[in-house]
Design an enzyme around this catalytic site. Structure first.
Site, short mmCIF file in Angstrom:
data_model
loop_
_atom_site.label_atom_id
_atom_site.label_comp_id
_atom_site.label_asym_id
_atom_site.label_seq_id
_atom_site.Cartn_x
_atom_site.Cartn_y
_atom_site.Cartn_z
CG HIS A 1 -8.46 6.94 2.23
ND1 HIS A 1 -8.47 6.76 0.87
CD2 HIS A 1 -7.83 5.86 2.76
CE1 HIS A 1 -7.88 5.61 0.59
NE2 HIS A 1 -7.49 5.04 1.72
NE ARG B 1 -4.01 5.63 3.31
CZ ARG B 1 -4.52 4.75 4.13
NH1 ARG B 1 -4.98 5.13 5.30
NH2 ARG B 1 -4.61 3.50 3.79
CG HIS C 1 -9.21 6.92 6.33
ND1 HIS C 1 -10.26 6.03 6.24
CD2 HIS C 1 -8.08 6.15 6.32
CE1 HIS C 1 -9.80 4.79 6.19
NE2 HIS C 1 -8.48 4.84 6.25
NE ARG D 1 -3.92 5.41 9.22
CZ ARG D 1 -4.75 4.51 8.67
NH1 ARG D 1 -4.86 3.31 9.18
NH2 ARG D 1 -5.50 4.82 7.65
CD GLU E 1 -3.05 -0.91 2.26
OE1 GLU E 1 -4.22 -1.16 1.98
OE2 GLU E 1 -2.69 -0.57 3.39
C1 LIG Z 1 -13.37 2.33 6.18
C2 LIG Z 1 -12.11 2.16 6.97
C3 LIG Z 1 -11.07 1.40 6.45
C4 LIG Z 1 -9.90 1.23 7.18
N1 LIG Z 1 -8.92 0.42 6.68
C5 LIG Z 1 -7.82 0.16 7.45
C6 LIG Z 1 -6.85 -0.78 7.03
O1 LIG Z 1 -6.98 -1.41 5.99
N2 LIG Z 1 -5.79 -0.98 7.84
C7 LIG Z 1 -5.60 -0.33 9.03
O2 LIG Z 1 -4.59 -0.56 9.72
N3 LIG Z 1 -6.52 0.56 9.44
C8 LIG Z 1 -7.62 0.81 8.69
N4 LIG Z 1 -8.56 1.70 9.15
C9 LIG Z 1 -8.36 2.33 10.45
C10 LIG Z 1 -8.61 1.31 11.54
O3 LIG Z 1 -9.73 0.52 11.17
C11 LIG Z 1 -8.90 1.97 12.87
O4 LIG Z 1 -7.95 2.96 13.16
C12 LIG Z 1 -8.86 0.93 13.97
O5 LIG Z 1 -9.73 -0.13 13.66
C13 LIG Z 1 -9.26 1.56 15.29
O6 LIG Z 1 -9.42 0.54 16.23
P1 LIG Z 1 -9.87 0.92 17.68
O7 LIG Z 1 -9.98 -0.36 18.43
O8 LIG Z 1 -8.99 1.97 18.21
O9 LIG Z 1 -11.29 1.63 17.49
P2 LIG Z 1 -12.68 1.10 16.85
O10 LIG Z 1 -12.52 -0.14 16.09
O11 LIG Z 1 -13.28 2.27 16.15
O12 LIG Z 1 -13.53 0.77 18.14
C14 LIG Z 1 -13.93 1.79 19.02
C15 LIG Z 1 -14.89 1.19 20.00
O13 LIG Z 1 -15.20 2.13 21.02
C16 LIG Z 1 -16.59 2.17 21.21
N5 LIG Z 1 -16.95 3.46 21.78
C17 LIG Z 1 -16.84 4.68 21.23
N6 LIG Z 1 -17.28 5.62 22.09
C18 LIG Z 1 -17.69 4.98 23.20
C19 LIG Z 1 -18.26 5.40 24.42
N7 LIG Z 1 -18.54 6.68 24.69
N8 LIG Z 1 -18.57 4.47 25.34
C20 LIG Z 1 -18.35 3.15 25.11
N9 LIG Z 1 -17.79 2.69 23.96
C21 LIG Z 1 -17.47 3.61 23.02
C22 LIG Z 1 -17.15 1.92 19.82
O14 LIG Z 1 -18.50 1.55 19.88
C23 LIG Z 1 -16.22 0.80 19.38
O15 LIG Z 1 -16.60 -0.43 19.94
C24 LIG Z 1 -9.74 1.88 8.43
C25 LIG Z 1 -10.77 2.65 8.94
C26 LIG Z 1 -11.96 2.78 8.24
C27 LIG Z 1 -13.06 3.59 8.83
#
Ligand SMILES: Cc1cc2nc3c(=O)[nH]c(=O)nc-3n(C[C@H](O)[C@H](O)[C@H](O)COP(=O)(O)OP(=O)(O)OC[C@H]3O[C@@H](n4cnc5c(N)ncnc54)[C@H](O)[C@@H]3O)c2cc1C
Length: 583
Positions: free
Chosen positions: A275, A324, A385, A420, A132
């Site tokens: 993005h 990016r 993004h 990132r 990528e």
């Molecule tokens: C469309 C898309 C494609 C992507 N593609 C990639 C990729 O190919 N590779 C890569 O490395 N990254 C990618 N990313 C980025 C990556 O997916 C995220 O940065 C990563 O998944 C974040 O993980 P996380 O566990 O920090 O948060 P999340 O997976 O967003 O989880 C956050 C959690 O917190 C909970 N939450 C939020 N607020 C509260 C609250 N007030 N009280 C209780 N719970 C709460 C939510 O409900 C959720 O369960 C992509 C992102 C998107 C949107």
């Protein structure tokens, strides 16, 4: 142009907690970061409470398409992954954090496989690796073609279900964390002496729990207070702060905003990744938009303008696979010069069979919206993004507040710097959640995280007499998003950031009686508070670097701006900004 002074309240207005619960550790969020942390912790502490805003698989993790980066190929190395990450971060990555990421990353990915995550494999049974933007090697592991996040989420949730009856772990869905509870918080929330550390880090009172709103039944219903020796925020990103984003609706920056209000240090907030290739669905389209993964360009698709001229040729040695920020800026420049609101991605030469096999989700999503990647040019434009900044942490995920940890997108470990590198975020969540799950038990054993005495009458967040802040009615959400997009969005200037700051200050001063406490209102107010802090850091940074683009300062300025900015809410509720020079 002057910007109005910002004041951030200590807590959101909320009903008094009607119930209490406790655990050794509370993990907030069920994406890759929260699930990894909770699953590992449950083997090492007596009681883990995992709470999540809606259902377990809602969050950015399940949307991730491209994959997870790690030096898994025998010819690749952590050193090369480190080099690519540092280049993408444009001088602002913390080298020791990146070293932790790239050296521990391959082991953590293999553990994910052992847990049950099924990555795509080649004929010899080896994990298939693709490339990528910004990577000089094939090092992106993917699953289901373009459904990597969904598979990782599935594997982690299955692992959770296997232990769900274990009394050592409790999972509560539909539980929205509103604010952090702090021990000894007096009226200013900073403990007795109201100090902000010399480096501006904010020496706030220790975090001892959270207030949360549960849509449940029985004992846990409505607003309650949960106490613990340590709280881990894994609440993901803040994409909903802009009119269009790839992030799902839950990404309203709740954890970041709660940490900001509690006096935690926040760093690099101005670096937002837009993005480059998000399907453009028309001017009025708001909220979550379909992403066309970088991996499509990795397989040979390229960007063209309306006349069919290739946009990236001659702009960067990696052309369409440049980092990016470089690609997004090239698209924005083209759009400005040609007075249009989108450009095109050409993937037609890859053919229907290949596209359907390699990118089944993207092809299905495009076709459902009337575009066929095998026969049509795809209209694309940059959209929000990823938040590179967030709650400042050290290498073990500790924030500046005792008892508060953060991991995943809501945290700022220093791994991403100003931008990132593609597919480093899933890996960051995995690596640093694991580090936290080692640190907390070690500190409990060392007596550094004492047991919390649960009060008989649950406390309000912010302490008695804190005077919880006004709420912004959810009907104002689009107003916040528009102000942020026009002034603190993909292209900024002194004038635009000042104008956004004024708009947000106006919203902050609306009469409090107009908004009722509740999930939508709390989320909207969180967007406002984070928008104010982000805009302040963007206003100050008079240069263009990574995810921060200034039309009035179009060049990178290493002489002045090889610094990371942090913000802390001071005892008088104003924002204190500090700078740290990079070596
Ligand atoms: C469309 C898309 C494609 C992507 N593609 C990639 C990729 O190919 N590779 C890569 O490395 N990254 C990618 N990313 C980025 C990556 O997916 C995220 O940065 C990563 O998944 C974040 O993980 P996380 O566990 O920090 O948060 P999340 O997976 O967003 O989880 C956050 C959690 O917190 C909970 N939450 C939020 N607020 C509260 C609250 N007030 N009280 C209780 N719970 C709460 C939510 O409900 C959720 O369960 C992509 C992102 C998107 C949107």
């Amino acid at each position: 142009m002057t910007a109005p002074e910002v004041r951030i309240p200590r807590a959101l207005a909320a009903p008094a907690p009607g119930w209490t619960t406790s655990a050794d550790v509370i993990v907030v969020g069920s994406g890759i970061a929260g699930l990894t942390c909770a699953l590992r912790l449950r083997e090492r502490v007596d009681r883990v409470l995992l709470v999540t805003k809606t259902v377990l698989d809602e969050g950015s993790t399940a949307w991730a398409q491209g994959g997870i980066a790690a030096a898994l190929h025998p010819e690749d190395s952590p050193e090369e992954h480190l080099e690519d990450t540092l280049v993408a971060g444009v001088g602002l990555c913390e080298r020791d954090a990146v070293e932790a990421l790239v050296t521990e990353g391959p082991k953590r990915v293999r553990e994910l496989v052992a847990l049950g995550a099924e990555f795509d494999r080649d004929a010899e049974g080896e994990i298939k690796l693709t490339r990528e933007g910004g990577h000089h090697r094939d090092r992106i592991a993917h699953a289901g073609g373009d459904a990597t996040g969904r598979e990782i989420s599935r594997a982690l949730i299955s692992a959770l279900h296997r232990v769900i009856d274990d009394p050592g772990i409790e999972v509560v869905e539909h539980a929205l964390v509103v604010d952090l509870l702090q021990d000894g918080a007096d009226d200013d929330g900073f403990g007795d002496d109201g100090r902000v550390g010399e480096d501006g880090s904010g020496e706030g009172a220790p975090v001892v729990g959270v207030t949360l709103h549960v849509i449940g039944e029985g004992q846990l219903d409505g607003v309650g207070a949960a106490y613990a020796r340590a709280v881990v925020l894994a609440t993901g990103g803040l994409g909903q702060i802009y009119t269009s984003t790839t992030n799902p609706p839950v990404a309203t920056g709740d954890g970041m905003a709660a940490a900001l209000r509690a006096g935690a240090r926040m760093t690099d907030l101005e670096f937002i990744q837009f993005h480059p290739t998000v399907l453009f669905l028309g001017e009025g389209s708001t909220g979550q938009q379909p992403l066309i993964s970088e991996a499509v360009r990795g397989e040979g698709a390229f960007l063209v303008d309306a006349a069919g001229h290739r946009i990236m040729e001659g702009r960067h040695e990696l052309a369409d696979l440049a980092p990016r920020d470089v690609v997004a800026r090239a698209i924005l420049e083209t759009m400005r010069e040609q007075r249009t609101d989108h450009v095109f991605l050409d993937a037609r030469h890859l053919g229907a069979a290949f596209l359907e096999e390699r990118f089944p989700s993207i092809v299905a999503s495009c076709r459902s919206l009337g575009f066929d990647p095998a026969t049509d040019l795809l209209p694309v434009a940059p959209a929000q993004h990823y938040a590179s900044g967030g709650i400042t942490t050290d290498l073990m995920g500790r924030s500046s507040l005792p008892g508060l940890y953060a991991c995943g997108e809501c945290s700022c470990t220093g791994v991403h710097g100003a931008n990132r590198l593609a597919s480093n975020s899933l890996l960051e969540g995995l690596v640093f959640a694991s580090r936290i799950a080692s640190d907390i038990p070690a500190r409990i054993a060392a007596g550094e995280l004492p047991e919390i005495a649960v009060p008989t009458t649950p406390a309000h967040a912010g302490g008695e007499g804190a005077g919880p802040g006004a709420l912004l009615d959810s009907s104002q959400r689009l107003t916040v998003q528009r102000a942020m997009t026009s002034g603190s969005g993909p292209v900024r200037s002194a004038e635009s950031t000042a104008s956004t700051a004024r708009d947000l200050a106006e919203l902050a001063s609306l009469p409090p009686s107009t908004a009722e406490p509740g999930p939508k209102t709390w989320e909207t107010t969180n967007l406002l508070h984070l928008g104010q802090a982000l805009t302040e850091l963007g206003r100050r940074r008079e240069e263009t670097r990574g995810g921060h683009v200034r039309s009035d300062f179009p060049e990178r300025d290493d002489a002045r701006w090889l610094v990371r900015q942090s913000v802390v809410v001071a005892p008088d509720r104003s924002l204190t900004v500090t700078e740290r020079s990079m070596p």
